[in-house]
Design an enzyme around this catalytic site. Sequence first.
Site, mmCIF file in Angstrom:
data_model
loop_
_atom_site.group_PDB
_atom_site.id
_atom_site.type_symbol
_atom_site.label_atom_id
_atom_site.label_comp_id
_atom_site.label_asym_id
_atom_site.label_seq_id
_atom_site.Cartn_x
_atom_site.Cartn_y
_atom_site.Cartn_z
ATOM 1 N N CYS A 8 1.200 -1.166 0.388
ATOM 2 C CA CYS A 8 -0.273 0.605 0.027
ATOM 3 C C CYS A 8 1.033 1.238 0.288
ATOM 4 O O CYS A 8 2.079 1.046 -0.535
ATOM 5 C CB CYS A 8 -1.421 0.042 0.871
ATOM 6 S SG CYS A 8 -0.331 -0.183 2.785
ATOM 7 N N ASN A 11 2.279 1.116 4.373
ATOM 8 C CA ASN A 11 2.493 0.268 5.156
ATOM 9 C C ASN A 11 1.814 0.104 6.784
ATOM 10 O O ASN A 11 3.484 -1.094 7.843
ATOM 11 C CB ASN A 11 3.906 0.284 4.788
ATOM 12 C CG ASN A 11 4.600 -1.302 5.395
ATOM 13 O OD1 ASN A 11 5.676 -1.596 5.514
ATOM 14 N ND2 ASN A 11 3.188 -3.221 4.812
ATOM 15 N N CYS A 13 -1.364 0.686 7.192
ATOM 16 C CA CYS A 13 -3.142 0.527 6.871
ATOM 17 C C CYS A 13 -2.899 -0.701 6.660
ATOM 18 O O CYS A 13 -3.058 -1.891 7.241
ATOM 19 C CB CYS A 13 -3.806 1.868 6.639
ATOM 20 S SG CYS A 13 -3.336 2.968 7.787
ATOM 21 N N ARG A 14 -3.647 -0.429 5.685
ATOM 22 C CA ARG A 14 -4.067 -1.524 4.423
ATOM 23 C C ARG A 14 -3.192 -2.728 4.355
ATOM 24 O O ARG A 14 -3.106 -4.231 4.631
ATOM 25 C CB ARG A 14 -4.399 -1.173 3.419
ATOM 26 C CG ARG A 14 -5.484 -0.884 3.080
ATOM 27 C CD ARG A 14 -5.048 0.702 1.708
ATOM 28 N NE ARG A 14 -4.736 1.286 2.097
ATOM 29 C CZ ARG A 14 -4.466 2.120 0.517
ATOM 30 N NH1 ARG A 14 -5.241 2.049 -0.476
ATOM 31 N NH2 ARG A 14 -3.358 2.652 0.980
ATOM 32 N N SER A 15 -1.992 -2.273 4.014
ATOM 33 C CA SER A 15 -0.798 -3.900 3.876
ATOM 34 C C SER A 15 -0.257 -4.242 5.304
ATOM 35 O O SER A 15 -0.529 -5.712 5.126
ATOM 36 C CB SER A 15 0.231 -3.149 2.685
ATOM 37 O OG SER A 15 1.074 -3.041 3.786
ATOM 38 N N ASP A 124 -8.107 3.635 0.641
ATOM 39 C CA ASP A 124 -7.010 3.711 2.094
ATOM 40 C C ASP A 124 -8.320 4.502 2.965
ATOM 41 O O ASP A 124 -8.896 5.814 2.833
ATOM 42 C CB ASP A 124 -6.200 5.354 1.242
ATOM 43 C CG ASP A 124 -5.067 6.261 2.447
ATOM 44 O OD1 ASP A 124 -5.399 4.875 3.053
ATOM 45 O OD2 ASP A 124 -4.344 6.964 1.620
#
Length: 159
Positions: A8, A11, A13-15, A124
């Site tokens: 993401c 690095n 939040c999402r990934s 995001d």
Amino acid sequence: MVRVLFVCLGNICRSPMAEGIFRHVVGEAGLSADIIVDSAGTHAYHIDEPPDSRAQAVAARHGIDISALRGRQATPADLADFDYILAMDTENLAALRRIAGAHAAKIQLLRRFAPDRGDDEVPDPYFGSTSGFERVYDMLEDAAHGLLADIRSRHLQGH
Ligand code: 4NP
């Protein structure tokens, strides 16, 4: 061995959520010795930082501990080393393509592995509310199962 990298922007939040969820799914399937799971960001903003507290909280609510993960930036070596390089959105995809060299074909949008969703983005959640993180969690969990099915069929027949 199959190597999977979630990517993401930051690095945090999402990934890292994707990494924690997918590692959990791989463990439940008894495939931890066959699949390496990692994550990275396209930007350097959050190097060595733990995941965002909201990402940690949502993951923990689902029984997944991502507190030990630390931010790092994706490098050209990652593009060579990993078999699946999974971008959360088209911006991540474009940033990865810029450093991909001969490995551009390995980069895909993660949500292509979510059963009903097609080529869509994991948005995001950083500037939104906690409910955005819950929504992201559900998307990542859906995609994790589809991704594992793809890896099994292409690389781990008989496992
Ligand atoms: P991520 O979320 O890409 O899912 O880790 C973000 C984290 C940080 C920023 C943006 C998105 N930021 O602008 O610092």
